[in-house]
Design a protein around this motif. Structure first.
Motif, PDB file in Angstrom:
ATOM      1  N   PRO A 264       0.844  -1.197   0.000  1.00  0.00           N
ATOM      2  CA  PRO A 264       0.000   0.000   0.000  1.00  0.00           C
ATOM      3  C   PRO A 264       0.878   1.245   0.000  1.00  0.00           C
ATOM      4  O   PRO A 264       2.008   1.207   0.505  1.00  0.00           O
ATOM      5  N   PHE A 265       0.370   2.321  -0.556  1.00  0.00           N
ATOM      6  CA  PHE A 265       1.155   3.548  -0.671  1.00  0.00           C
ATOM      7  C   PHE A 265       0.704   4.547   0.378  1.00  0.00           C
ATOM      8  O   PHE A 265      -0.482   4.847   0.502  1.00  0.00           O
ATOM      9  N   ALA A 266       1.664   5.057   1.140  1.00  0.00           N
ATOM     10  CA  ALA A 266       1.384   6.058   2.166  1.00  0.00           C
ATOM     11  C   ALA A 266       1.829   7.422   1.654  1.00  0.00           C
ATOM     12  O   ALA A 266       2.900   7.557   1.074  1.00  0.00           O
ATOM     13  N   SER A 267       0.976   8.407   1.847  1.00  0.00           N
ATOM     14  CA  SER A 267       1.352   9.771   1.479  1.00  0.00           C
ATOM     15  C   SER A 267       1.012  10.700   2.635  1.00  0.00           C
ATOM     16  O   SER A 267       0.180  10.378   3.479  1.00  0.00           O
ATOM     17  N   GLY A 268       1.668  11.847   2.655  1.00  0.00           N
ATOM     18  CA  GLY A 268       1.389  12.822   3.712  1.00  0.00           C
ATOM     19  C   GLY A 268       1.665  12.251   5.078  1.00  0.00           C
ATOM     20  O   GLY A 268       2.749  11.758   5.358  1.00  0.00           O
ATOM     21  N   ARG A 269       0.653  12.253   5.934  1.00  0.00           N
ATOM     22  CA  ARG A 269       0.806  11.790   7.317  1.00  0.00           C
ATOM     23  C   ARG A 269       0.282  10.375   7.526  1.00  0.00           C
ATOM     24  O   ARG A 269       0.092   9.930   8.656  1.00  0.00           O
ATOM     25  N   ASP A 270       0.049   9.630   6.418  1.00  0.00           N
ATOM     26  CA  ASP A 270      -0.314   8.213   6.521  1.00  0.00           C
ATOM     27  C   ASP A 270       0.846   7.447   7.162  1.00  0.00           C
ATOM     28  O   ASP A 270       1.986   7.903   7.137  1.00  0.00           O
ATOM     29  N   GLN A 271       0.537   6.288   7.720  1.00  0.00           N
ATOM     30  CA  GLN A 271       1.569   5.450   8.317  1.00  0.00           C
ATOM     31  C   GLN A 271       1.486   4.041   7.747  1.00  0.00           C
ATOM     32  O   GLN A 271       0.389   3.533   7.491  1.00  0.00           O
ATOM     33  N   LEU A 272       2.649   3.416   7.571  1.00  0.00           N
ATOM     34  CA  LEU A 272       2.744   2.019   7.158  1.00  0.00           C
ATOM     35  C   LEU A 272       3.380   1.221   8.287  1.00  0.00           C
ATOM     36  O   LEU A 272       4.382   1.652   8.877  1.00  0.00           O
ATOM     37  N   VAL A 273       2.808   0.060   8.577  1.00  0.00           N
ATOM     38  CA  VAL A 273       3.364  -0.834   9.588  1.00  0.00           C
ATOM     39  C   VAL A 273       3.699  -2.153   8.905  1.00  0.00           C
ATOM     40  O   VAL A 273       2.843  -2.757   8.248  1.00  0.00           O
ATOM     41  N   LEU A 274       4.939  -2.572   9.046  1.00  0.00           N
ATOM     42  CA  LEU A 274       5.408  -3.844   8.509  1.00  0.00           C
ATOM     43  C   LEU A 274       5.358  -4.879   9.617  1.00  0.00           C
ATOM     44  O   LEU A 274       5.858  -4.641  10.720  1.00  0.00           O
ATOM     45  N   GLY A 275       4.758  -6.017   9.320  1.00  0.00           N
ATOM     46  CA  GLY A 275       4.694  -7.100  10.292  1.00  0.00           C
ATOM     47  C   GLY A 275       5.283  -8.366   9.720  1.00  0.00           C
ATOM     48  O   GLY A 275       5.157  -8.638   8.522  1.00  0.00           O
ATOM     49  N   ARG A 276       5.933  -9.120  10.574  1.00  0.00           N
ATOM     50  CA  ARG A 276       6.476 -10.419  10.191  1.00  0.00           C
ATOM     51  C   ARG A 276       6.156 -11.412  11.297  1.00  0.00           C
ATOM     52  O   ARG A 276       6.330 -11.117  12.479  1.00  0.00           O
ATOM     53  N   VAL A 277       5.697 -12.598  10.874  1.00  0.00           N
ATOM     54  CA  VAL A 277       5.428 -13.692  11.801  1.00  0.00           C
ATOM     55  C   VAL A 277       6.089 -14.930  11.208  1.00  0.00           C
ATOM     56  O   VAL A 277       5.866 -15.262  10.048  1.00  0.00           O
ATOM     57  N   SER A 278       6.920 -15.596  11.999  1.00  0.00           N
ATOM     58  CA  SER A 278       7.559 -16.827  11.527  1.00  0.00           C
ATOM     59  C   SER A 278       7.356 -17.923  12.561  1.00  0.00           C
ATOM     60  O   SER A 278       7.173 -17.662  13.745  1.00  0.00           O
ATOM     61  N   TRP A 279       7.407 -19.161  12.083  1.00  0.00           N
ATOM     62  CA  TRP A 279       7.225 -20.319  12.944  1.00  0.00           C
ATOM     63  C   TRP A 279       7.934 -21.501  12.302  1.00  0.00           C
ATOM     64  O   TRP A 279       8.336 -21.456  11.145  1.00  0.00           O
ATOM     65  N   HIS A 280       8.080 -22.628  13.043  1.00  0.00           N
ATOM     66  CA  HIS A 280       8.588 -23.865  12.462  1.00  0.00           C
ATOM     67  C   HIS A 280       7.968 -25.050  13.233  1.00  0.00           C
ATOM     68  O   HIS A 280       7.534 -24.891  14.382  1.00  0.00           O
ATOM     69  N   PHE A 281       7.964 -26.231  12.618  1.00  0.00           N
ATOM     70  CA  PHE A 281       7.427 -27.494  13.169  1.00  0.00           C
ATOM     71  C   PHE A 281       8.541 -28.467  13.491  1.00  0.00           C
ATOM     72  O   PHE A 281       8.337 -29.636  13.738  1.00  0.00           O
ATOM     73  N   GLY A 282       9.794 -27.954  13.521  1.00  0.00           N
ATOM     74  CA  GLY A 282      10.957 -28.794  13.868  1.00  0.00           C
ATOM     75  C   GLY A 282      11.245 -29.809  12.771  1.00  0.00           C
ATOM     76  O   GLY A 282      10.832 -29.663  11.633  1.00  0.00           O
ATOM     77  N   ASP A 283      12.015 -30.861  13.126  1.00  0.00           N
ATOM     78  CA  ASP A 283      12.354 -31.907  12.157  1.00  0.00           C
ATOM     79  C   ASP A 283      11.259 -32.947  12.048  1.00  0.00           C
ATOM     80  O   ASP A 283      11.251 -33.756  11.125  1.00  0.00           O
ATOM     81  N   ASN A 284      10.353 -32.953  12.978  1.00  0.00           N
ATOM     82  CA  ASN A 284       9.297 -33.967  12.995  1.00  0.00           C
ATOM     83  C   ASN A 284       7.978 -33.375  12.544  1.00  0.00           C
ATOM     84  O   ASN A 284       7.786 -32.172  12.540  1.00  0.00           O
ATOM     85  N   GLU A 285       7.062 -34.243  12.162  1.00  0.00           N
ATOM     86  CA  GLU A 285       5.702 -33.816  11.871  1.00  0.00           C
ATOM     87  C   GLU A 285       4.890 -33.998  13.138  1.00  0.00           C
ATOM     88  O   GLU A 285       5.141 -34.883  13.938  1.00  0.00           O
ATOM     89  N   TRP A 286       3.909 -33.114  13.314  1.00  0.00           N
ATOM     90  CA  TRP A 286       3.030 -33.208  14.467  1.00  0.00           C
ATOM     91  C   TRP A 286       1.769 -33.923  14.035  1.00  0.00           C
ATOM     92  O   TRP A 286       1.152 -33.560  13.055  1.00  0.00           O
ATOM     93  N   GLN A 287       1.362 -34.970  14.773  1.00  0.00           N
ATOM     94  CA  GLN A 287       0.164 -35.708  14.436  1.00  0.00           C
ATOM     95  C   GLN A 287      -0.672 -35.885  15.692  1.00  0.00           C
ATOM     96  O   GLN A 287      -0.138 -36.166  16.749  1.00  0.00           O
TER      97      GLN A 287
END
Length: 144
Positions: free
Chosen positions: A56-79
């Motif tokens: 999205p494009f911010a102009s003037g006094r608009d604000q942009l917030v960047l978010g990042r979410v990461s996760w992992h399930f390890g070497d095994n599968e969860w069942q």
């Protein structure tokens, strides 16, 4: 006597089904979730999203917030309970998003949009795990 036994069995079956249906196959700790939120410029937002998405494009006094979410399930599968999380889910990590908070000179109270200015303390980022019938298994506050 037979009616009493049938009623007891029916009650036990209903309680067991409700427990199984609302029991998550894993908790939030299994994902080792990491997250971040930060204010960014237009160029930083586009660089974070890459060439395949338009920020999205911010102009003037608009604000942009960047978010990042990461996760992992390890070497095994969860069942558990017939549900399975495999390595394919890991390919969705990290999830990167950009939110636009437009600045309005005169806020329109009927317009249900969060507007600038915002502070980091105003923001809440949460991860919610929902089941197949849209039941909430758990919710984990990540930021805010």
């Amino acid at each position: 006597m037979a009616v009493t036994v049938a009623v007891i069995l029916a009650v036990v079956a209903v309680v067991a089904w409700r427990w199984w249906h609302n029991h998550p196959p894993y908790g939030p700790e299994a994902l080792a979730v990491k997250s971040s939120l930060s204010f960014v410029s237009n160029d930083e937002a586009q660089a974070a999203l890459g060439d395949k998405a338009h920020a999205p494009f911010a102009s003037g006094r608009d604000q942009l917030v960047l978010g990042r979410v990461s996760w992992h399930f390890g070497d095994n599968e969860w069942q558990s309970n017939g549900n399975r999380l495999s390595g394919a889910d890991e390919k969705a990590s990290p999830l990167t998003f950009v939110a636009l908070f437009p600045y309005l000179e005169e806020p329109d109270w009927e317009l249900m949009v969060a507007t600038a200015p915002v502070a980091m303390s105003d923001l809440l980022l949460a991860l919610v795990y929902m089941g197949p019938d849209e039941q909430v298994y758990w919710a984990q506050r990540l930021q805010g």
